[in-house]
Design an enzyme around this catalytic site. Structure first.
Site, PDB file in Angstrom:
ATOM      1  N   ASP A 269       0.866  -1.184   0.000  1.00 21.64           N
ATOM      2  CA  ASP A 269       0.000   0.000   0.000  1.00 21.64           C
ATOM      3  C   ASP A 269       0.904   1.236   0.000  1.00 21.64           C
ATOM      4  OD1 ASP A 269      -2.156   1.685  -0.040  1.00 21.64           O
ATOM      5  OD2 ASP A 269      -3.181   0.795   1.661  1.00 21.64           O
TER       6      ASP A 269
HETATM    7  C1  NOJ Z   1      -4.134   3.823  -0.123  1.00 20.58           C
HETATM    8  C2  NOJ Z   1      -5.318   2.949   0.133  1.00 20.58           C
HETATM    9  O1  NOJ Z   1      -5.195   2.335   1.396  1.00 20.58           O
HETATM   10  C3  NOJ Z   1      -5.508   1.879  -0.922  1.00 20.58           C
HETATM   11  O2  NOJ Z   1      -6.726   1.250  -0.694  1.00 20.58           O
HETATM   12  C4  NOJ Z   1      -5.445   2.478  -2.290  1.00 20.58           C
HETATM   13  O3  NOJ Z   1      -5.650   1.497  -3.271  1.00 20.58           O
HETATM   14  C5  NOJ Z   1      -4.089   3.154  -2.484  1.00 20.58           C
HETATM   15  N1  NOJ Z   1      -3.935   4.203  -1.493  1.00 20.58           N
HETATM   16  C6  NOJ Z   1      -3.947   3.778  -3.846  1.00 20.58           C
HETATM   17  O4  NOJ Z   1      -4.764   4.874  -3.948  1.00 20.58           O
END
Ligand code: NOJ
Length: 760
Positions: A269
């Site tokens: 993430d």
């Molecule tokens: C952070 C989020 O936790 C995740 O769900 C998301 O896909 C990514 N950012 C990309 O935006």
């Protein structure tokens, strides 16, 4: 470039061979660049172009001509490896203003119909692919067990079984037979794992769960997704039992890639690698953080571009093995081949939109008529009727107009009304109706954005249907959703007094839900409770129904609203057509069939209130709060009544590997056809560890004509009765199980049969 100089371009060869061939042609720099994912939202275009020239593996949050320019640069490189574009198409390709916005995952789960998830995902795949993007960070398979958490709207609710079924269907919808098809994309199961358990509902805080709990409760939805062929998995932000997911070798390498046999790639993430140094303080610097992430089994690194330099330095000093890089790059390239990036020209859009003859066709795909139709059909099944009391001797809902309905075969029975009042801060709010993950909120919040397409708010939907039926509509906002100093309650009461039925739309709005928008207090904000109670007092005096329609990302404290209302309809974040779907339900054009995928607490302090808890002393009640939730998992009414007559099993004893049929006989005791979701739970009556009071094991939707009695055979594989023992292994323990079937998870709604699981 041709297949003779670049043999991996030969589509006739097996992918494995093509990947190996390409890998062997790559320099260290080119390999490590493939592991990097940059976000277009936090970088200058010039810097993004430099990354493209360097052969970056993936770019996220990049649309339209920007993506086309990046792809042009990347494919112009020495090896011409296309960029894999990722996007958060979470409930539709909502970041693209103009694309279809579906009900959120939580709303979808309320349909208890995996086919809806598959349809939503298939439409989304078409729209994302039309943009030249390849990969969505969806589905979310975290469990929504703490409604304070801001991201509950993104989950399929609190139950692992329901989440697994909905999640697997979503994966099938995105990827189809193959994500190489021009209208399919790669899915990503996230956030691995137990992210919803973050302490206190505070996004990304420590999930204090054991590995036994991980395997027992949080892993099953991911197992379903892997079985459905999901090609990527995202590692969560948070530490699990104090080890950050992206540093968790056991979770990533041993469990996911080893035991589950996951062949795709793991993406971290946002800034997970940087966080190992800055937040989690497990790494003294970026190099150490990169080494930990590599060893743990991450393959693609989201938004820690320093990983590139760091890893090259580590490689130069021999502190990480090149084989580790090769393994990650092999997984990434494998997905690029599987996604058709090397073979399907539709997948690699390099021409500026204005010069691309295919761009017009692509534009016509977004929110096209066929997609709008699917969206509306899905939205109908996502509505949950939570209360429908009687007023003046007849049910509050549905209502009927002065003339019979013309469109969509709407039935006409219902309370006759001449004029309705539509009140409340969420009656005419596109933002509240859409919820998180659209162009209003991402990649950066633009709450003032204007949709470039038609959205039917709740008010629009009611006006449309009321108009067709000769019913007048008066609208008053009544109060602000959040600000207690802004209210027009007196005006709203005056308007309501002119109506034969009053509809009040309450809930939450954008900044109160979503990532990093957790709440410590789930009470309704602004003057919403006061508005509903004032309208209720007036309606009760006049003998007209007050119907509350909830427009909200997740469960809130709706006790006062439910008490004050004659009927309650839950819509969650219902998307572009939510207003039409809700109006149709209100006018009885279809019979609502949704069921709650999550329990609603009476008060925030009662959390967690999910149904599948373990038993304790003193019946789990608080001195100052009832033991039960306000609304329980599985609850939901319709305009007819289902009576459960009996439950029996096709056999009383079965062993591992066998499937028992749970035969449930039920009667539609009302006067209208309806769809019932038969829910089957199990309780383990004696086990080596403490097991939940009951757990959902199967469900089946069945449409029953008025007055008819049907028997539904719901298959129950005995293996679904297994548990993860203290040694961390999944085992089916022989013994007795109560098999419970009925309308919802509450004891009083369930009939019981006894199954013996025999050894061997
Ligand atoms: C952070 C989020 O936790 C995740 O769900 C998301 O896909 C990514 N950012 C990309 O935006």
């Amino acid at each position: 470039m041709s297949a003779s100089t670049q043999p991996w371009l030969d589509a006739g060869k097996p992918i494995e061979e093509r990947v190996a061939g390409l890998l062997s042609a790559m320099t260290r720099e080119e390999k490590v660049a493939q592991m990097v994912q940059i976000s277009y939202s936090i970088i200058t275009p010039e810097r993004a172009d430099e990354w493209a020239r360097l052969g970056v593996g993936s770019v996220l949050h990049c649309l339209g001509d920007d993506a086309r320019r990046i792809q042009r640069l990347a494919t112009g490189n020495r090896l011409g490896i296309p960029v894999l574009f990722g996007i958060d198409a979470i409930h539709g390709h909502g970041i693209h203003n103009g694309a279809t916005v579906f009900p959120t995952q939580l709303a979808l789960a309320a349909s208890w119909n995996p086919a809806n998830a598959e349809r939503m995902a298939a439409v989304t795949a078409k729209e994302v692919a039309a943009e030249g993007l390849h990969w969505t960070f969806s589905p979310v398979l975290c469990l929504g067990r703490d409604p304070r958490w801001g991201r509950v709207d993104e989950t399929f609710g609190e139950d692992p079984y329901l989440s697994g079924k909905m999640g697997a269907a979503t994966v099938r919808g995105y990827q189809g037979e193959s994500p190489a098809s021009s209208d399919r994309i790669v899915a990503c199961a996230k956030h691995y794992i137990a992210y919803g358990e973050s302490t206190g509902g505070r996004d990304s805080y420590d999930s204090a769960v054991s590995m036994r709990m991980v395997r027992d409760v949080f892993l099953p939805p991911f197992e379903e997704a892997v079985k459905a062929g999901v090609h990527t998995v995202m590692a969560g932000y948070e530490p699990v039992d104090r080890v950050p997911c992206s540093a968790h070798r056991e979770l990533l390498r041993d469990v996911l890639k080893g035991e589950l046999g996951f062949k795709g790639f793991v993406v971290t993430d946002w800034m997970n690698v940087l966080s190992l140094h800055t937040r989690h303080k497990m790494a003294a610097n970026l190099e150490e953080a990169s080494r930990i992430a590599l060893e743990a089994g991450n393959d693609m690194i989201m938004t820690t571009p320093e990983f590139y330099e760091s890893t090259l330095a580590l490689l130069a000093r021999g502190e990480v093995a090149e084989s580790q890089i090769d393994e990650a790059v092999t997984r990434i390239l494998n997905i690029k081949f599987l996604a058709g990036l090397f073979d399907n020209p539709d997948k690699v859009k390099t021409l500026p939109l204005s010069e691309d003859p295919a761009a017009k066709d692509a534009e016509a795909v977004y929110n096209c008529e066929a997609h709008r139709k699917e969206n509306l059909e899905i939205a109908r099944e996502c509505l949950v009727l939570l209360k429908n009391g009687t007023v003046g001797g007849s049910p509050a809902l549905p209502i009927a107009g002065q003339k019979p309905a013309t469109a969509e075969g709407g039935a006409s029975a219902g309370r006759r009304v001449r004029r309705i009042a539509v009140i409340g801060p969420n009656a005419d709010s596109v933002r509240a109706q859409f919820g998180d993950w659209t162009f209003f909120t991402h990649p950066t919040p633009h709450y003032d954005a204007v949709p470039t397409f038609r959205v039917d708010t709740m008010l629009d939907g009611l006006k449309k249907l009321a108009g067709e039926r000769g019913v007048g509509v008066i609208y008053e906002k009544g109060c602000d959703a959040t600000d207690p100093s802004v209210q027009w309650i007196a005006k709203a009461r005056k308007a309501a007094k002119k109506a034969d039925a009053v509809f009040v739309f309450v809930g939450d709005t954008l900044p109160q839900t979503g990532e990093a928008h957790d709440r410590a207090n789930l009470e309704l904000t602004g003057m919403q409770n006061e508005l509903v109670e004032a309208l209720s007092a007036d309606c009760r005096k006049r003998g007209v129904p007050l119907v509350s329609v909830l427009v909200n990302g997740k469960p809130l404290e709706f006790g006062r609203v439910a008490e004050a209302s004659d009927a309650v309809v839950e819509t969650f974040n219902s998307g572009t057509h939510g207003g039409i779907a809700a109006a149709e339900a209100i006018f009885g054009a279809f019979n609502p069939s949704g069921r709650l995928p999550i329990s609603f607490p009476r008060t925030t302090g009662q959390i967690p209130v999910y149904y599948n808890q373990i038993p304790g002393w003193h019946e789990g009640k608080y001195h100052d709060c009832d033991r039960t939730p306000l609304f329980a998992f599985g609850e939901g009414l319709s305009y007819t009544e289902f009576r459960y007559d009996s439950v029996s099993l096709s056999k009383d004893a079965a062993r591992a590997g066998e499937t028992v049929l749970v035969n449930v006989t039920l009667t539609n005791a009302g006067d209208r056809e309806g769809t019932e979701t038969v829910q089957v739970y199990a309780a383990d009556l004696l086990a080596s560890i403490v097991t939940p009071v009951k757990e959902l094991k199967a469900f089946a939707r069945v449409t029953v004509p008025a007055g008819a009695t049907v028997t539904v055979g719901v298959p129950l594989p005995t293996d679904s009765l297994s548990l993860v023992g203290i040694d961390g292994r999944r085992v089916l323990e022989p013994g007795e199980f109560a098999i419970l079937a009925g309308h919802d998870s509450r004891d009083q709604s369930l009939l019981s049969a006894r199954l013996t699981v025999t050894a061997g």
